[in-house]
Write a protein that holds these residues in place. Structure first.
Motif, short mmCIF file in Angstrom:
data_model
loop_
_atom_site.label_atom_id
_atom_site.label_comp_id
_atom_site.label_asym_id
_atom_site.label_seq_id
_atom_site.Cartn_x
_atom_site.Cartn_y
_atom_site.Cartn_z
N ASN A 54 -2.99 0.12 -8.25
CA ASN A 54 -2.95 -1.20 -7.66
C ASN A 54 -2.21 -2.12 -8.64
O ASN A 54 -1.63 -1.64 -9.62
CB ASN A 54 -4.36 -1.72 -7.34
CG ASN A 54 -5.26 -1.81 -8.58
OD1 ASN A 54 -4.78 -1.81 -9.72
ND2 ASN A 54 -6.57 -1.86 -8.36
N ASP A 69 0.82 -1.22 0.00
CA ASP A 69 0.00 0.00 0.00
C ASP A 69 0.85 1.26 0.00
O ASP A 69 0.46 2.29 -0.58
CB ASP A 69 -0.94 0.01 1.21
CG ASP A 69 -2.08 -1.00 1.07
OD1 ASP A 69 -2.41 -1.35 -0.09
OD2 ASP A 69 -2.62 -1.42 2.09
N ASN A 71 0.48 4.14 -2.87
CA ASN A 71 0.20 5.54 -2.53
C ASN A 71 1.29 6.48 -3.03
O ASN A 71 1.01 7.57 -3.53
CB ASN A 71 0.05 5.69 -1.01
CG ASN A 71 -1.21 5.02 -0.48
OD1 ASN A 71 -2.19 4.88 -1.20
ND2 ASN A 71 -1.19 4.60 0.78
#
Length: 312
Positions: free
Chosen positions: A256, A226, A230
């Motif tokens: 993703n 993650d 980000n």
């Protein structure tokens, strides 16, 4: 891992079946332009690029290359699916799924794959190798239109000359060709602004480097997934603040593994192919010929690109 995939050229051949039933066969002419006066300049640019590709680069584009208009106008949608643990198309799934202008169908399919634990991305675009004219394409800047048309020209040329090479090589090669040929063409055209074209190329290459570095970090597995997503998203978002609408449409998505699957087709070997282009004396003709002679096997193709030695 073995995957059952469908090549881009096979998709185009399949989507071309019954083309007369879904297209309005209206070539670019004075009568048509009179009823589409808002697009006269864009259509002139596309028509000139078509002639340039055929007459200067010897590309075989066929009779319908950016000639017909879509009846169901709007953005076209593709669905990309990835394993949630790595940037990889899951075994048994296709490289992408095509839904035309039916966004709801693409979204439903994406929802179904997400319920199975996969990462998904529904991508929308105005330019595909079906090479149909539409209002979305006409809304882009002139340099973006040029990049798209030159990119798609390589796909169509390879299809018409019955070449079958790895998708990730073909997409990256099409972008490299589009970059250099658009720069050369811009010097002869009053329709494309040099500064705008340069900004488009720089933005594209910055994002490709960002995607490649992010994928490398994911493969190392030392940073939380993650965090990588980000960080990549913020870098791309910041770069797109001054980008044109084409690039905002192309890259403005949540990040993703499916995002990386799609964009890696373009970015992973882009800089290797740029080196190849330069070693071929920046000759678009030599580059097109070389790319067309590559084998379907990715590892074999990459070895040839690295050594510049084609297997006879």
């Amino acid at each position: 891992m073995k995957t059952s995939t469908i090549s881009r050229r096979k998709f185009i051949r399949l989507s071309s079946i019954g083309v007369g039933a879904i297209l309005s066969a209206t070539p670019f002419n004075a009568s048509f332009a009179a009823t589409h006066s808002d697009y006269i300049v864009q259509l002139e640019l596309i028509d000139n690029i078509k002639s340039y590709c055929r007459n200067h680069l010897g590309m075989r584009l066929g009779s319908y290359f950016y000639t017909n208009w879509e009846i169901n106008d709007g953005y076209l949608h593709y669905l990309y699916v990835s394993d949630k643990h790595q940037v990889s198309v899951p075994s048994g799934l296709q490289e992408f799924y095509y839904f035309g202008t039916d966004f709801k169908a693409a979204q439903r399919a994406a929802d179904n794959f997400r319920l199975k634990g996969y990462h998904t991305m529904v991508y929308r675009t105005a330019g595909t190798s079906a090479t149909l004219l539409n209002k979305a394409l006409m809304s882009y800047s002139m340099d973006a239109i040029a990049m798209i048309v030159f990119h798609e020209a390589l796909h169509v040329h390879l299809r018409n000359t019955k070449k079958d090479i790895p998708l990730s090589i073909e997409e990256a090669a099409a972008d490299v060709l589009a970059k250099y040929v658009a720069k050369t063409y811009q010097k002869e055209s009053d329709l494309i602004k040099r500064r705008s074209l340069r900004r488009t190329v720089k933005t594209m290459e910055y994002i490709y480097k960002t995607v490649n570095h992010s994928c490398e970090d994911l493969e190392k597995g030392k940073i939380d997934q993650d965090i990588i997503f980000n960080k990549c998203y913020k870098r791309i978002k910041n770069k797109l603040k001054k980008a044109n609408s084409y690039q905002q449409t192309r890259f403005s998505y949540p990040v993703n593994n499916a995002f990386f699957v799609r964009n890696s087709y373009y970015s992973k070997y882009y800089f290797d192919l740029e080196k190849l282009y330069k070693k071929l004396d920046k000759s678009p003709e030599r580059f097109i010929d070389f790319i067309g002679k590559l084998p379907k096997n990715l590892d074999a193709a990459l070895l040839i690109i690295k050594t510049q030695k084609l297997i006879s």
